[in-house]
Each structure stands twice: as structure tokens, then as C-alpha cells.
Motif scaffolding. Sequence first.
Motif, short mmCIF file in Angstrom:
data_model
loop_
_atom_site.label_atom_id
_atom_site.label_comp_id
_atom_site.label_asym_id
_atom_site.label_seq_id
_atom_site.Cartn_x
_atom_site.Cartn_y
_atom_site.Cartn_z
N LEU A 16 0.83 -1.21 0.00
CA LEU A 16 0.00 0.00 0.00
C LEU A 16 0.86 1.26 0.00
CD1 LEU A 16 -2.85 -1.06 2.43
CD2 LEU A 16 -3.06 -0.61 0.00
N GLY A 219 8.99 24.20 8.13
CA GLY A 219 7.96 23.31 7.60
C GLY A 219 7.58 22.23 8.60
N GLY A 220 8.56 21.75 9.35
CA GLY A 220 8.31 20.69 10.33
C GLY A 220 7.52 21.20 11.53
N ASN A 221 7.94 22.34 12.07
CA ASN A 221 7.25 22.92 13.22
C ASN A 221 7.64 24.39 13.31
OD1 ASN A 221 6.26 23.71 15.73
ND2 ASN A 221 6.61 21.68 16.62
N SER A 285 2.29 17.90 4.49
CA SER A 285 2.26 18.32 5.89
C SER A 285 3.53 19.09 6.26
CB SER A 285 2.09 17.12 6.80
OG SER A 285 3.02 16.15 6.46
N ARG A 335 -1.75 7.49 5.37
CA ARG A 335 -1.58 6.14 5.89
C ARG A 335 -0.26 6.00 6.65
NH1 ARG A 335 0.37 1.37 5.87
NH2 ARG A 335 -1.06 -0.37 6.23
N TYR A 337 1.37 8.35 8.05
CA TYR A 337 1.26 9.13 9.30
C TYR A 337 0.53 8.33 10.37
CZ TYR A 337 -0.35 12.67 12.60
OH TYR A 337 -0.63 13.38 13.74
N LEU A 338 -0.63 7.73 9.99
CA LEU A 338 -1.44 6.98 10.95
C LEU A 338 -0.68 5.75 11.45
CD1 LEU A 338 -5.07 7.14 9.48
CD2 LEU A 338 -4.11 8.49 11.33
N LYS A 341 1.80 6.71 14.01
CA LYS A 341 1.19 7.11 15.28
C LYS A 341 0.84 5.87 16.11
CE LYS A 341 -2.57 9.70 15.76
NZ LYS A 341 -3.58 10.73 15.56
N THR B 12 6.75 24.35 23.69
CA THR B 12 6.85 24.17 22.24
C THR B 12 6.88 22.70 21.87
OG1 THR B 12 8.23 26.11 22.30
CG2 THR B 12 8.06 25.00 20.20
N LYS B 15 3.54 21.24 21.80
CA LYS B 15 2.66 21.72 20.73
C LYS B 15 2.65 20.75 19.56
CE LYS B 15 2.26 26.66 21.26
NZ LYS B 15 2.73 27.96 20.80
N PRO B 16 1.47 20.54 18.98
CA PRO B 16 1.43 19.62 17.84
C PRO B 16 2.13 20.20 16.61
CG PRO B 16 -0.69 20.70 18.16
CD PRO B 16 0.18 21.12 19.30
N THR B 17 2.67 19.31 15.80
CA THR B 17 3.32 19.75 14.57
C THR B 17 2.25 20.05 13.53
OG1 THR B 17 3.44 17.52 13.72
CG2 THR B 17 5.32 18.28 15.01
N PHE B 18 2.68 20.60 12.41
CA PHE B 18 1.73 20.90 11.33
C PHE B 18 1.10 19.60 10.82
CE2 PHE B 18 0.22 21.99 7.15
CZ PHE B 18 -0.29 23.26 7.35
N ARG B 19 1.94 18.57 10.80
CA ARG B 19 1.47 17.25 10.35
C ARG B 19 0.34 16.76 11.27
NH1 ARG B 19 3.97 13.69 6.80
NH2 ARG B 19 3.73 11.48 7.26
N ASP B 20 0.53 17.01 12.60
CA ASP B 20 -0.53 16.63 13.55
C ASP B 20 -1.80 17.42 13.28
OD1 ASP B 20 0.98 14.78 14.95
OD2 ASP B 20 1.95 16.35 16.12
N LEU B 22 -2.75 18.74 10.51
CA LEU B 22 -3.34 18.39 9.22
C LEU B 22 -4.01 17.02 9.25
CD1 LEU B 22 -3.40 19.78 6.39
CD2 LEU B 22 -1.49 18.33 5.76
N TYR B 23 -3.31 16.07 9.80
CA TYR B 23 -3.82 14.69 9.78
C TYR B 23 -4.32 14.21 11.13
CZ TYR B 23 -1.22 14.34 5.33
OH TYR B 23 -0.75 14.53 4.06
N GLY B 24 -4.02 14.99 12.20
CA GLY B 24 -4.34 14.55 13.56
C GLY B 24 -5.81 14.28 13.79
N ILE B 26 -7.85 12.99 11.76
CA ILE B 26 -8.32 11.78 11.06
C ILE B 26 -8.26 10.63 12.05
CG2 ILE B 26 -7.90 10.23 9.11
CD1 ILE B 26 -6.54 12.61 7.70
N ILE B 28 -9.99 7.62 11.57
CA ILE B 28 -10.43 6.33 11.04
C ILE B 28 -9.35 5.27 11.27
CG2 ILE B 28 -12.07 7.17 9.30
CD1 ILE B 28 -9.76 6.77 7.25
N LEU B 30 -6.78 2.23 10.65
CA LEU B 30 -5.84 2.01 9.53
C LEU B 30 -6.43 1.06 8.48
CD1 LEU B 30 -3.00 3.11 9.06
CD2 LEU B 30 -2.09 0.97 9.93
N LEU B 33 -8.73 2.86 6.18
CA LEU B 33 -7.95 3.67 5.24
C LEU B 33 -7.36 2.78 4.14
CD1 LEU B 33 -6.95 6.54 4.59
CD2 LEU B 33 -4.92 6.05 5.91
N ASP B 34 -6.91 1.59 4.55
CA ASP B 34 -6.38 0.63 3.56
C ASP B 34 -7.42 0.32 2.50
OD1 ASP B 34 -4.06 0.63 4.91
OD2 ASP B 34 -4.26 -1.36 5.81
#
Lengths: 341, 54
Positions: A16, A219-221, A285, A335, A337-338, A341, B12, B15-20, B22-24, B26, B28, B30, B33-34
Motif C-alpha cells: 500500500l 515546515g516541520g514545526n 504536511s 496512511r 502518518y497513521l 502514530k 513548544t 505543541k502539535p506539529t503541522f502534520r498533527d 493536518l492529519y491529527g 483523522i 479512522i 488504519l 484507510l487501507d
Amino acid sequence: MTKENVNKEKITAFLLNYALYFILGLMILVVIFIKPEFLSVSNFIKILTQASTKGILALGVAGMIVLAGTDLSAGRILGCCAAVSASLVQSVTYASRMYPGITEDLPLIVPLLVSIVIAVGFCALNGFGVSVLKLHAFIISLGTQTIAYGFTCIYIESQSGGAQALSSFNKKFINFVNGSFDIFGFKLPYIVIYFAIAAVIMWFVWNKTTLGKNMFAIGGNMEAAAVSGVNVTKNIMGVYIIAGVLYGVAAFLEAGRIQSVNTTTGLNYDLDAISGCVIGGVSFSGGVGTIPGVIIGVVILQVINYSLYFLQVNSYYQYIIKGLIIILAVAIDVRKYLAKK
Amino acid sequence: MEEKQEETKQETEKKPTFRDNLYGKITIPLKTLDKIIVGIILLLIFFIVLGIIL
């Protein structure tokens, strides 16, 4: 959980995560199977030539995506700059040229610099909106896109002969863009060399300069980068201005490559540049991406375009296919990212 | 002064990152999503085939 189940899950995750590459690989294999002539050096050079200007554009857009933003105006900025460049390199023997007052060919550095200055102006506006006004890149670049398109239409329509395409360029310009080297019996176009030079410079900027390192940190934080002493505004502006320079160069070269500039020039180029970046692993992201990834992404996208053309896929379906490829690339990113986590 | 800096650093880090961001949101599973990804792949193949046929 048994060992067998763990292995099965690992294989599923692998399939995937790399689904996009498998599909693209499969598609290319199908094309080669149907039309073996697809697999030739001359075809590959053709693909590289077509990917060159979009590649230079993508190198600029990639920086903005690494900053967790995007640029929807890249294509229209390219169109606007290409129109201005084209008007300055028209042959002096062409009766309907835009500037009849130009009686001798201008040195090529003039239209190139004018193109760069215009593109940098638009990108600085985007950068100002993002870094100072804290607007989302999506919104500000959407506005800039429309402004650039308006300017392009006004500029092209301001010709004495009305809204006709800008064409009939001088030989020096055509040769500068479309000329080629002979290497082992194959003709390597100059435009591919320009793309390679831009890629090397951008690799250096991303990996060996403070600006590049700060770009990934922002970009990261963004908050963490600011606390660590990074001047966020200055660095964001830096990334946007570099993108402007790349757009200006891409516009100048694109005018020469297509040899006829009109109001539709640059349409959807931003989509191709963004798609190339996403396919090449630049994460929406922010904070993730590489220059080789961008190059591979752009070339892969061009191979897809070429394959779809080779397979004689209806052009309207090509839009649907490209859109699905972008959605798939983002879904795979989510995917990953999840799963992490 | 150092304590303050340390506090800011810790804040700091939490604090959540931008990735968190954006996708945090979500949530659903895994596996769902698959299934979505497989669905998109099938849709992509469908349109490629349809594009060739038509």
C-alpha cells in the motif's frame, strides 16, 4: 498474533505504501508491451525535454510545499512571464511584432531578467501574504493566480493586431532553448541541461545552506523553529523569492520550447508541478522532501502523460486519472502518518 | 531567565506539529484507510482502462 499474520501485515503495508509506484511501473510495462518502440533513448530524451520547464517550476513549488504551503499561481505566473519574454524576443523581421520600436535583437539576458523580475514580484506578494499577513498559501496564491492571468490577458490583448499568440521568435532565442549537444549519436537538448543545472543549484540550497535547513525546520514545526531563533518571516520570503527566480527562468524557456505564447500558456502547470512534488515524496504536511524526489516525481508524471498519450487515452480521462493519482498520493501519505502514530 | 527558556522549550515541544494539525483529526482505523486506498487504486485502474477503450 502469529508470525504469519505479522508478515502478512508487513507485506500489505509495503504494497500500500508503494502502491503508486507499482501502478506507474505496471502502466509503463503495459505501454512497452503494446508499443515496444516506447522504450527508446530518443523517446526518453523527448520526455526529459517536456519535463524540463515543469521540472524547474516544480523545484520552486517544492520549497513552498516543504514550508507546509502550496502555490496555485505558479502556472499563471509562468504564463504571464512567458508572454512578456516572448514579446521581447520576437524576430525584428516579423511585421506584426509587439514592439515595432525594437529594430535589433535584444541580448537574451534582457527578456530573461525581465521574466525573473516579474515572477519574483508575484512570488514576493505570495511570500508577504504567507509570512507577514499569516494567510494560508492556498488563499493568497489563488488570488495571485487570478491577478497574473488578468495581466497576461491585458498584455497579450494590448498588441496592435489584437489578442493574437506571440510567436515568430528570433533565431538566437530558438537556438538557445531548442538547440542540442551531440552525445554518442543522440541529441541532448540544452533545455535538459538547464533543468539539470537548476536541480543541482537547488540541491545545494536545500542541503548546504542555512536557508535550506531553516526551511525544513519551519515546515516541520514553525513555532519550534521560531523559538530556536530562526527568523521565520525572512526565511519564508527567501524561499518564495528563489521560487520566483525559478518561475522566471522556466517561463523564459517555456516560451522558446512551445514557440507560441497565448493566454492559455501555463494553464494547469501548477497542477503538474504539485503532482510531481507529491509523487516525488514531498509531504503536504511540511518539513519532508528531497530534490532527487522532485526530479523523479516530475519525470514520472511526464512518463505518465506520455504513456497515456501512447495508449491513446481520451484527454478528458487524463484529467480524472491525474486527479486520482494526487488523491492516492495524499491518501498514502496519511496512511504512513497513521501507521507511525 | 534559563528557567523561562526551559519552560518555553517544553511548551513548544508539547505543541502539535503541522502534520498533527493536518492529519491529527483523522481518526479512522488504519484498516478502513487501507480499504479506501484499495478503492482509489481500483478507481484509477478503471478510468485508465475506460480512457483507453473510449
